[in-house]
Design a protein around this motif. Structure first.
Motif, PDB file in Angstrom:
ATOM      1  N   PHE A 126      -5.174   7.568  -0.164  1.00  0.00           N
ATOM      2  CA  PHE A 126      -5.137   9.247  -0.395  1.00  0.00           C
ATOM      3  C   PHE A 126      -5.367   9.925   1.231  1.00  0.00           C
ATOM      4  O   PHE A 126      -6.476   9.309   1.323  1.00  0.00           O
ATOM      5  N   THR A 127      -5.065  10.714   1.627  1.00  0.00           N
ATOM      6  CA  THR A 127      -5.352  11.745   3.061  1.00  0.00           C
ATOM      7  C   THR A 127      -6.116  13.410   2.222  1.00  0.00           C
ATOM      8  O   THR A 127      -4.807  13.475   2.014  1.00  0.00           O
ATOM      9  N   LEU A 128      -6.140  13.849   1.945  1.00  0.00           N
ATOM     10  CA  LEU A 128      -6.669  15.031   1.789  1.00  0.00           C
ATOM     11  C   LEU A 128      -6.431  15.922   2.331  1.00  0.00           C
ATOM     12  O   LEU A 128      -6.769  15.613   3.898  1.00  0.00           O
ATOM     13  N   PRO A 129      -6.567  17.531   1.702  1.00  0.00           N
ATOM     14  CA  PRO A 129      -6.489  18.013   3.022  1.00  0.00           C
ATOM     15  C   PRO A 129      -7.777  19.313   3.795  1.00  0.00           C
ATOM     16  O   PRO A 129      -8.052  20.079   3.867  1.00  0.00           O
ATOM     17  N   THR A 167       0.784  -1.218   0.054  1.00  0.00           N
ATOM     18  CA  THR A 167       0.349   0.046   0.368  1.00  0.00           C
ATOM     19  C   THR A 167       1.006   1.100   0.612  1.00  0.00           C
ATOM     20  O   THR A 167       1.504   1.319   0.838  1.00  0.00           O
ATOM     21  N   PHE A 168       0.670   1.755  -0.821  1.00  0.00           N
ATOM     22  CA  PHE A 168       1.002   3.586  -0.531  1.00  0.00           C
ATOM     23  C   PHE A 168       0.296   4.785  -0.327  1.00  0.00           C
ATOM     24  O   PHE A 168      -0.963   4.597  -0.436  1.00  0.00           O
ATOM     25  N   ASP A 169       0.779   5.406   0.828  1.00  0.00           N
ATOM     26  CA  ASP A 169       0.182   5.859   1.786  1.00  0.00           C
ATOM     27  C   ASP A 169      -0.150   7.628   0.989  1.00  0.00           C
ATOM     28  O   ASP A 169       1.724   8.032   1.296  1.00  0.00           O
ATOM     29  N   VAL A 170      -0.514   7.960   0.145  1.00  0.00           N
ATOM     30  CA  VAL A 170      -0.182   9.102   0.090  1.00  0.00           C
ATOM     31  C   VAL A 170      -1.323  10.693   0.876  1.00  0.00           C
ATOM     32  O   VAL A 170      -1.715  10.599   0.629  1.00  0.00           O
ATOM     33  N   THR A 171      -0.075  11.260   1.210  1.00  0.00           N
ATOM     34  CA  THR A 171      -1.160  12.733   2.221  1.00  0.00           C
ATOM     35  C   THR A 171      -0.553  13.931   0.674  1.00  0.00           C
ATOM     36  O   THR A 171       0.341  13.807   0.144  1.00  0.00           O
ATOM     37  N   PHE A 172      -2.152  15.300   0.523  1.00  0.00           N
ATOM     38  CA  PHE A 172      -2.068  15.674  -0.061  1.00  0.00           C
ATOM     39  C   PHE A 172      -1.923  17.532   1.125  1.00  0.00           C
ATOM     40  O   PHE A 172      -2.673  17.363   0.967  1.00  0.00           O
ATOM     41  N   THR A 173      -1.639  18.278   0.169  1.00  0.00           N
ATOM     42  CA  THR A 173      -1.788  19.600   1.289  1.00  0.00           C
ATOM     43  C   THR A 173      -2.032  20.490  -0.037  1.00  0.00           C
ATOM     44  O   THR A 173      -2.081  20.138  -1.373  1.00  0.00           O
TER      45      THR A 173
END
Ligand SMILES: O=S(=O)(O)O[C@H]1C[C@H](O)[C@@H](O)[C@@H]1CO
Length: 621
Positions: free
Chosen positions: A560-563, A1-7
Motif C-alpha cells: 500500500f502507498t498511503l497519501p 505483488t499488488f501495488d495499491v495506491t490510495f488517495t
C-alpha cells in the motif's frame, strides 16, 4: 505483488451498508430468536385428534391427553385446547410434558417465567382445589427446578402464572417442561389447557422477547438494518396464508398463528411489535416488507382484488409510524407500549417478484408504490423483480432494487466488479440475499466454508467500493436450528443452548465493524483477480481500514502507498484465515476464528496476505 495506491478522494459509505436478512426459516423465529421455550404452546393451526396436533406434548402417568376443539375456546384466535383426562380412581401423579423446540436449556441463575390457561369444562358439583407442580426435568425425571401453582376447578378459563429459578446448568438440552398433579386430587376430571408458555430471561428483559445469546451474537456484528418478515415467509403458499401483520399484534391469546412457508407453523408470538421493539433495542433500522400479491403457489392476486392488500400495507405502515392520537393502527402500537412512532425508512414491495414479473410490472408494483408513496412520501420503496443491475422497466421507475444471488465461490471471485460496471443513473441497490451455497464442484454445503466465505469477502469489497450505489447488503439465510433445517448453509447455526458462528459470520462481522463512513479511491483492480482490497475511513476517529482479501490458497503480497504518513509505526490488524475446506461446525465451532496481528505502518505498508484470508489493517492518521 499488488501495488495499491490510495488517495483521500472517494465517496461516503452509507450507514445502512451492512445488516441482517431475516425470515422464519430453519426455526429462526419460533425456536430461535423468539425466546418462547414451549413448542406448540397453543395448538395453533393443527387438526384436533391427530398425533401431529400433540407435537412436543406427552402424557405423564395414567392421564389421557389429546387436542380438542374446545367447546368454549379461550378466544376466537385459539380454538383448540389440550384435553387432560384423569381416569377415576387414579392415585399416582399425572400430568403432561413438553419437549420444547428440540430441547429446553437449563441454565443456573435463570428465572423462568411461565403461564397457562386452564378450565374444567364440566366442573364437579363440589369445587376441587389443588396445586399443579410446574417443573423442568430431564427425560429420565430428574427435576432441576419446580414450583407449585394453585388451581380451583371452574368452567371458565383462568390464567395461571408462575416462575422458577434453575440452580444448576445442564449441558444436555433433552429436558422437559412438566405440569403435574397428584392423581387423587383430579381423579375423574377432564381439564383443558392452552397457551402454555415458558420464557427464559430475554434480551433487554423484554416481555415476550428475544433469546439473549442469539441477540448478542447478532449485536456483535453491529448490524445497521434488519430485513423482515421475509423472504419466502412473507408470501404464504396462497394469499390467505400470507404473513398478515394484523394477526401478529395484540395479546398473544388473540394471535391465530399461520402455516409458515418453511414446513412448520408460525405462532406469530414474535409479531410486528416484537420485531420493531427488538430492532430498536439492537440499534438497527427495519427494512420492512409488505405483501405484494404474489404467493408461492405461483398465483398473483388479480388486479381488481389488490385494494385489500393495499389497505393492509397502509395499515401495516401506520402501525409502525402512524400518529397514535389519530390513527387506529398506531393506537394499537401505543397500547402495546410504544406511543411514539418506530424508525422506518425502507419498505420492500414483495419478495423475489422476478417469479411473477408480468403481474408485478403490470399492476402489483404500481398499485402499491403509488398508494404507499402518496400516503408516506418520505419512505423509500424497494422493488424486487431484478436479479442483477440490469433491472427490468417498471412504472413508476423504482430507485431502489433488491438483488438476490446464491452461487459458488467462482461466481463471487469473478463477480467482484459486478457493480463497478453499472452506470450511475440514480439507481440504488440492496444486495438483500447472497451466499456461497455450493462448492465450485457443485457439492452442497451444510455449513459455510472458508473458501466460500473469502469469496464472499471479495464480492463485498465491491460493496465498499460501490457504496455510492449499493446502500445495503445482507447474507442469507441468517439462522438455522441444528435440529430443524430447511436450508443450508446459514450464517449462524444454533441449538437450544449453543451458538455457532460460521466463517461467513466472521466475514460479515469484519465488514460491518470496519465499514467506516468514507470509501477512499485506490488503484483499480480487475474482477477475478485473486486479491481484492478496499480502503475506508472512520473520519471522526481518524482511522483507516485497509481490507485485503486473498482468495487464492497461496499467499499474496500487497504494497500500500498511503497519501499520508501514519502517526504510528506499528498497526494492529485482524485476520480470518484457514486451510481450504475449513468449516465451523457444532463439533468444531472454532475451527476458524479471527485473530489479531501487528504490522509495520508507514507511508508504504507491505502486507503478506496468507492464502484464503480476509485481513483488516487499522491505520491511524
Ligand atoms: O427458494 S428460494 O427462492 O431460493 O428461496 C430463497 C430466496 C427467498 O427470498 C428466501 O426466502 C430463500 C432463502 O433465503
Amino acid at each position: 505483488t499488488f501495488d495499491v495506491t490510495f488517495t483521500t478522494a472517494g465517496h461516503n459509505v452509507p450507514s445502512t451498508l451492512y445488516g441482517l436478512m431475516y425470515e422464519d426459516i430453519n426455526h429462526s423465529g419460533d425456536g430461535g430468536l423468539y425466546a418462547e421455550l414451549i413448542q406448540n404452546r397453543a395448538f395453533q393451526q393443527v387438526t384436533p385428534g391427530t398425533s401431529a396436533a400433540l407435537t412436543a406434548w406427552a402424557a405423564l402417568g395414567s392421564a389421557k391427553i389429546s387436542v380438542v376443539a374446545s367447546s368454549s375456546p379461550v378466544s376466537s384466535a385459539l380454538p383448540n385446547a389440550l384435553s387432560f383426562a384423569v381416569p377415576s380412581g387414579t392415585t399416582s401423579t399425572v400430568g403432561f410434558t413438553n419437549s420444547g423446540y428440540f430441547g429446553i436449556p437449563v441454565t443456573a441463575g435463570w428465572t423462568y417465567t411461565g403461564s397457562f390457561y386452564y378450565r374444567t369444562p364440566t366442573p364437579p358439583s363440589t369445587k376441587v382445589s389443588g396445586s399443579f407442580t410446574a417443573d423442568l426435568r430431564s427425560t429420565s425425571g430428574t427435576v432441576f427446578t419446580s414450583t407449585t401453582v394453585p388451581f380451583t376447578t371452574s368452567s371458565t378459563w383462568q390464567q395461571a402464572t408462575f416462575t422458577f429459578t434453575a440452580s444448576s446448568t445442564q449441558s444436555a438440552v433433552t429436558n422437559l417442561f412438566a405440569l403435574s398433579v397428584g392423581g387423587s386430587t383430579v381423579a375423574g376430571l377432564t381439564m383443558e389447557f392452552t397457551l402454555i408458555s415458558l420464557f427464559p430471561p430475554t434480551f433487554n428483559g423484554r416481555t415476550n422477547g428475544f433469546r439473549m445469546d442469539l441477540s448478542e451474537t447478532l449485536l456483535d456484528m453491529k448490524p445497521a438494518f434488519f430485513r423482515f418478515p421475509g423472504g419466502n415467509n412473507l408470501e404464504g403458499e396462497t394469499a390467505a396464508d400470507r404473513w398478515a401483520w394484523e394477526n401478529t399484534v395484540g395479546d398473544l391469546v388473540d394471535r391465530p398463528g399461520r402455516v409458515g412457508d418453511w414446513g412448520y407453523i408460525n405462532t406469530d408470538g414474535l409479531g410486528l411489535y416484537e420485531y420493531l421493539q427488538w430492532i430498536e433495542d439492537m440499534d438497527m433500522q427495519p427494512i420492512m416488507a409488505v405483501y405484494a400479491g404474489y404467493s408461492l403457489n405461483g398465483a398473483s392476486v388479480a388486479s381488481n382484488d389488490m385494494q385489500t392488500y393495499i389497505t393492509e400495507a397502509i395499515n401495516q405502515i401506520n402501525f409502525v409510524i402512524g400518529d397514535a392520537s389519530t390513527n387506529a393502527q398506531a393506537a394499537i402500537r401505543s397500547s402495546m407500549g410504544h406511543p411514539d412512532p418506530f424508525t422506518l425508512n425502507y419498505i420492500e414491495i414483495g419478495n423475489e417478484d422476478f417469479f411473477s414479473p408480468t403481474t408485478y410490472a403490470d399492476y402489483r408494483w404500481a398499485d402499491l408504490y403509488n398508494a404507499l408513496h402518496a400516503e408516506f412520501p418520505q419512505l423509500h420503496y424497494i422493488a424486487t423483480s431484478a436479479t442483477s443491475g440490469n433491472v427490468p422497466s417498471l412504472s413508476p421507475a423504482p430507485t431502489y432494487w433488491d438483488l438476490h444471488i446464491y452461487s459458488n465461490p467462482n461466481f463471487f471471485v469473478n463477480g467482484a466488479y459486478n457493480f463497478d460496471i453499472l452506470s450511475r443513473n440514480g439507481l440504488q441497490f440492496f444486495q438483500g440475499e447472497y451466499a456461497t451455497t455450493t462448492e465450485n464442484s457443485g457439492a452442497a454445503l451444510t455449513y459455510p466454508f472458508i473458501d466460500g466465505s473469502i469469496a464472499e469477502a471479495a464480492y463485498m469489497a465491491g460493496f465498499d467500493r460501490n457504496s455510492d450505489i449499493v446502500f445495503a447488503a445482507s447474507y442469507a439465510p441468517l439462522l438455522n436450528h441444528v435440529s430443524s433445517t430447511q436450508w443450508t448453509p446459514d450464517l449462524i447455526t444454533f441449538s437450544p443452548n449453543t451458538v455457532i458462528r460460521s466463517t461467513s459470520y466472521y466475514v460479515q462481522q469484519l465488514y460491518s465493524l470496519y465499514k467506516g463512513d468514507f470509501y477512499l479511491t485506490s488503484t483499480t483492480n480487475t474482477a477475478s483477480s485473486p486479491v481484492q482490497w478496499s480502503v475506508t475511513r472512520d473520519t471522526s476517529a481518524g482511522q483507516y481500514f485497509l481490507k485485503v482479501i486473498n482468495t487464492a490458497t497461496s499467499a499474496n503480497t500487497v504494497v500500500f502507498t498511503l497519501p499520508f504518513t501514519p502517526s504510528h509505526t506499528t498497526g494492529t490488524g485482524t485476520i480470518l484465515t484457514a486451510a481450504s475446506g475449513t468449516q465451523n461446525t457444532p463439533t468444531n465451532p472454532n475451527a476458524a476464528v479471527p485473530s489479531s496481528f501487528s504490522f509495520t505502518a508507514g507511508k508504504t505498508i507491505t502486507y503478506n496476505a496468507p492464502g484464503l484470508s480476509l485481513s483488516v489493517l487499522v491505520v491511524t492518521a
